[in-house]
Design a protein around this motif. Sequence first.
Motif, PDB file in Angstrom:
ATOM      1  N   SER A 147       0.819  -1.218   0.000  1.00 43.53           N
ATOM      2  CA  SER A 147       0.000   0.000   0.000  1.00 43.53           C
ATOM      3  C   SER A 147       0.853   1.270   0.000  1.00 43.53           C
ATOM      4  CB  SER A 147      -0.951   0.010   1.197  1.00 43.53           C
ATOM      5  OG  SER A 147      -0.256   0.221   2.410  1.00 43.53           O
ATOM      6  N   LEU A 148       2.130   1.138   0.321  1.00 46.68           N
ATOM      7  CA  LEU A 148       3.039   2.286   0.311  1.00 46.68           C
ATOM      8  C   LEU A 148       3.617   2.569  -1.070  1.00 46.68           C
ATOM      9  CD1 LEU A 148       5.019   1.638   3.612  1.00 46.68           C
ATOM     10  CD2 LEU A 148       3.056   3.152   3.257  1.00 46.68           C
ATOM     11  N   LEU A 149       3.510   1.614  -1.983  1.00 49.57           N
ATOM     12  CA  LEU A 149       4.071   1.774  -3.321  1.00 49.57           C
ATOM     13  C   LEU A 149       3.268   2.787  -4.124  1.00 49.57           C
ATOM     14  CD1 LEU A 149       4.737  -1.969  -4.172  1.00 49.57           C
ATOM     15  CD2 LEU A 149       6.423  -0.264  -3.467  1.00 49.57           C
ATOM     16  N   ASN A 150       3.956   3.635  -4.852  1.00 49.87           N
ATOM     17  CA  ASN A 150       3.300   4.629  -5.704  1.00 49.87           C
ATOM     18  C   ASN A 150       3.179   4.022  -7.109  1.00 49.87           C
ATOM     19  OD1 ASN A 150       2.675   6.798  -7.401  1.00 49.87           O
ATOM     20  ND2 ASN A 150       3.642   8.256  -6.003  1.00 49.87           N
ATOM     21  N   ILE A 151       2.008   3.466  -7.387  1.00 51.44           N
ATOM     22  CA  ILE A 151       1.786   2.756  -8.650  1.00 51.44           C
ATOM     23  C   ILE A 151       2.005   3.672  -9.850  1.00 51.44           C
ATOM     24  CG2 ILE A 151       0.114   1.438 -10.015  1.00 51.44           C
ATOM     25  CD1 ILE A 151       0.928   0.011  -7.462  1.00 51.44           C
ATOM     26  N   GLU A 152       1.586   4.917  -9.756  1.00 57.72           N
ATOM     27  CA  GLU A 152       1.752   5.848 -10.874  1.00 57.72           C
ATOM     28  C   GLU A 152       3.228   6.049 -11.215  1.00 57.72           C
ATOM     29  OE1 GLU A 152      -0.349   9.545 -10.438  1.00 57.72           O
ATOM     30  OE2 GLU A 152      -2.103   8.520  -9.615  1.00 57.72           O
ATOM     31  N   VAL A 153       4.059   6.211 -10.208  1.00 54.46           N
ATOM     32  CA  VAL A 153       5.497   6.413 -10.431  1.00 54.46           C
ATOM     33  C   VAL A 153       6.126   5.145 -11.007  1.00 54.46           C
ATOM     34  CG1 VAL A 153       7.716   6.814  -9.285  1.00 54.46           C
ATOM     35  CG2 VAL A 153       5.728   8.209  -8.686  1.00 54.46           C
ATOM     36  N   HIS A 159       4.630   2.704 -12.674  1.00 56.82           N
ATOM     37  CA  HIS A 159       4.152   2.497 -14.038  1.00 56.82           C
ATOM     38  C   HIS A 159       4.838   3.440 -15.018  1.00 56.82           C
ATOM     39  CE1 HIS A 159       1.389   3.478 -17.411  1.00 56.82           C
ATOM     40  NE2 HIS A 159       1.534   2.170 -17.566  1.00 56.82           N
ATOM     41  N   HIS A 160       4.945   4.706 -14.653  1.00 61.23           N
ATOM     42  CA  HIS A 160       5.588   5.672 -15.557  1.00 61.23           C
ATOM     43  C   HIS A 160       7.031   5.258 -15.847  1.00 61.23           C
ATOM     44  CE1 HIS A 160       7.653   9.300 -16.921  1.00 61.23           C
ATOM     45  NE2 HIS A 160       6.491   9.591 -17.468  1.00 61.23           N
ATOM     46  N   PHE A 161       7.762   4.870 -14.812  1.00 62.04           N
ATOM     47  CA  PHE A 161       9.149   4.441 -15.031  1.00 62.04           C
ATOM     48  C   PHE A 161       9.208   3.252 -15.985  1.00 62.04           C
ATOM     49  CE2 PHE A 161      12.688   1.624 -13.990  1.00 62.04           C
ATOM     50  CZ  PHE A 161      13.739   2.451 -14.326  1.00 62.04           C
ATOM     51  N   LEU A 162       8.406   2.230 -15.701  1.00 63.03           N
ATOM     52  CA  LEU A 162       8.449   1.032 -16.542  1.00 63.03           C
ATOM     53  C   LEU A 162       8.002   1.315 -17.972  1.00 63.03           C
ATOM     54  CD1 LEU A 162       7.025  -1.586 -14.035  1.00 63.03           C
ATOM     55  CD2 LEU A 162       9.383  -1.399 -14.843  1.00 63.03           C
ATOM     56  N   ALA A 163       6.915   2.043 -18.136  1.00 69.41           N
ATOM     57  CA  ALA A 163       6.334   2.251 -19.469  1.00 69.41           C
ATOM     58  C   ALA A 163       7.102   3.241 -20.333  1.00 69.41           C
ATOM     59  CB  ALA A 163       4.880   2.717 -19.327  1.00 69.41           C
ATOM     60  N   TRP A 180      12.473  -2.788 -21.680  1.00 69.99           N
ATOM     61  CA  TRP A 180      11.906  -4.120 -21.477  1.00 69.99           C
ATOM     62  C   TRP A 180      10.422  -4.089 -21.110  1.00 69.99           C
ATOM     63  CZ3 TRP A 180      15.399  -1.969 -18.057  1.00 69.99           C
ATOM     64  CH2 TRP A 180      14.929  -1.708 -16.791  1.00 69.99           C
ATOM     65  N   ALA A 181       9.907  -2.944 -20.677  1.00 78.63           N
ATOM     66  CA  ALA A 181       8.491  -2.857 -20.308  1.00 78.63           C
ATOM     67  C   ALA A 181       7.822  -1.662 -20.979  1.00 78.63           C
ATOM     68  CB  ALA A 181       8.356  -2.769 -18.791  1.00 78.63           C
ATOM     69  N   LYS A 182       8.371  -1.244 -22.099  1.00 77.06           N
ATOM     70  CA  LYS A 182       7.833  -0.075 -22.812  1.00 77.06           C
ATOM     71  C   LYS A 182       6.347  -0.277 -23.099  1.00 77.06           C
ATOM     72  CE  LYS A 182       8.780   2.888 -26.757  1.00 77.06           C
ATOM     73  NZ  LYS A 182       8.606   4.087 -25.988  1.00 77.06           N
ATOM     74  N   ASP A 183       5.558   0.741 -22.772  1.00 77.19           N
ATOM     75  CA  ASP A 183       4.114   0.756 -23.031  1.00 77.19           C
ATOM     76  C   ASP A 183       3.321  -0.288 -22.244  1.00 77.19           C
ATOM     77  OD1 ASP A 183       4.456   2.877 -24.848  1.00 77.19           O
ATOM     78  OD2 ASP A 183       4.865   1.473 -26.478  1.00 77.19           O
ATOM     79  N   VAL A 184       3.876  -0.805 -21.163  1.00 73.81           N
ATOM     80  CA  VAL A 184       3.143  -1.773 -20.339  1.00 73.81           C
ATOM     81  C   VAL A 184       1.916  -1.078 -19.743  1.00 73.81           C
ATOM     82  CG1 VAL A 184       4.481  -1.333 -18.222  1.00 73.81           C
ATOM     83  CG2 VAL A 184       3.332  -3.520 -18.524  1.00 73.81           C
ATOM     84  N   PRO A 185       0.760  -1.718 -19.792  1.00 69.01           N
ATOM     85  CA  PRO A 185      -0.439  -1.111 -19.208  1.00 69.01           C
ATOM     86  C   PRO A 185      -0.358  -1.092 -17.671  1.00 69.01           C
ATOM     87  CG  PRO A 185      -1.023  -2.918 -20.698  1.00 69.01           C
ATOM     88  CD  PRO A 185       0.460  -2.948 -20.517  1.00 69.01           C
ATOM     89  N   VAL A 186      -0.991  -0.105 -17.073  1.00 64.57           N
ATOM     90  CA  VAL A 186      -0.985   0.011 -15.613  1.00 64.57           C
ATOM     91  C   VAL A 186      -1.633  -1.220 -14.980  1.00 64.57           C
ATOM     92  CG1 VAL A 186      -3.132   1.319 -15.377  1.00 64.57           C
ATOM     93  CG2 VAL A 186      -1.320   1.606 -13.692  1.00 64.57           C
ATOM     94  N   LYS A 218      -1.214  -5.916 -11.384  1.00 63.13           N
ATOM     95  CA  LYS A 218      -1.305  -7.373 -11.230  1.00 63.13           C
ATOM     96  C   LYS A 218       0.047  -7.955 -10.821  1.00 63.13           C
ATOM     97  CE  LYS A 218      -2.967 -11.459 -13.666  1.00 63.13           C
ATOM     98  NZ  LYS A 218      -3.530 -11.996 -14.907  1.00 63.13           N
ATOM     99  N   SER A 219       1.119  -7.439 -11.393  1.00 67.64           N
ATOM    100  CA  SER A 219       2.469  -7.912 -11.052  1.00 67.64           C
ATOM    101  C   SER A 219       2.806  -7.608  -9.598  1.00 67.64           C
ATOM    102  CB  SER A 219       3.505  -7.253 -11.964  1.00 67.64           C
ATOM    103  OG  SER A 219       3.278  -7.593 -13.298  1.00 67.64           O
ATOM    104  N   ILE A 220       2.452  -6.422  -9.143  1.00 67.83           N
ATOM    105  CA  ILE A 220       2.716  -6.051  -7.752  1.00 67.83           C
ATOM    106  C   ILE A 220       1.892  -6.921  -6.810  1.00 67.83           C
ATOM    107  CG2 ILE A 220       2.361  -4.202  -6.049  1.00 67.83           C
ATOM    108  CD1 ILE A 220       3.273  -2.240  -8.280  1.00 67.83           C
ATOM    109  N   ALA A 221       0.628  -7.160  -7.162  1.00 62.07           N
ATOM    110  CA  ALA A 221      -0.257  -7.970  -6.311  1.00 62.07           C
ATOM    111  C   ALA A 221       0.269  -9.395  -6.143  1.00 62.07           C
ATOM    112  CB  ALA A 221      -1.663  -7.988  -6.891  1.00 62.07           C
ATOM    113  N   GLY A 222       0.982  -9.908  -7.151  1.00 62.48           N
ATOM    114  CA  GLY A 222       1.480 -11.277  -7.089  1.00 62.48           C
ATOM    115  C   GLY A 222       2.945 -11.392  -6.723  1.00 62.48           C
ATOM    116  N   SER A 223       3.514 -10.330  -6.186  1.00 60.36           N
ATOM    117  CA  SER A 223       4.950 -10.310  -5.907  1.00 60.36           C
ATOM    118  C   SER A 223       5.232  -9.838  -4.484  1.00 60.36           C
ATOM    119  CB  SER A 223       5.668  -9.353  -6.868  1.00 60.36           C
ATOM    120  OG  SER A 223       5.460  -9.721  -8.205  1.00 60.36           O
TER     121      SER A 223
END
Length: 63
Positions: free
Chosen positions: A19-25, A27-31, A36-42, A47-52
């Motif tokens: 819950s402390l992770l900033n998903i927007e930040v 996602h922006h970095f990865l996408a 290797w993760a260019k244009d990955v959808p949020v 889903k990756s964070i939820a399973g990791s």
Amino acid sequence: MNNFYQAKKEAYFISTDPSLLNIEVIHHFLAFETHWAKDVPVSIVEKSIAGSLCFGVYHQQHR
């Protein structure tokens, strides 16, 4: 009661609490900043964070 790992050292804080992770930040970095993760959808990032086990490192000035 949570089962998250947390540690503090000087001005830094480490936590496995997703819950402390900033998903927007993340996602922006990865996408937009990686090849290797260019244009990955949020939704895939979420889903990756939820399973990791994720470790976030935070500086006290940014919390």
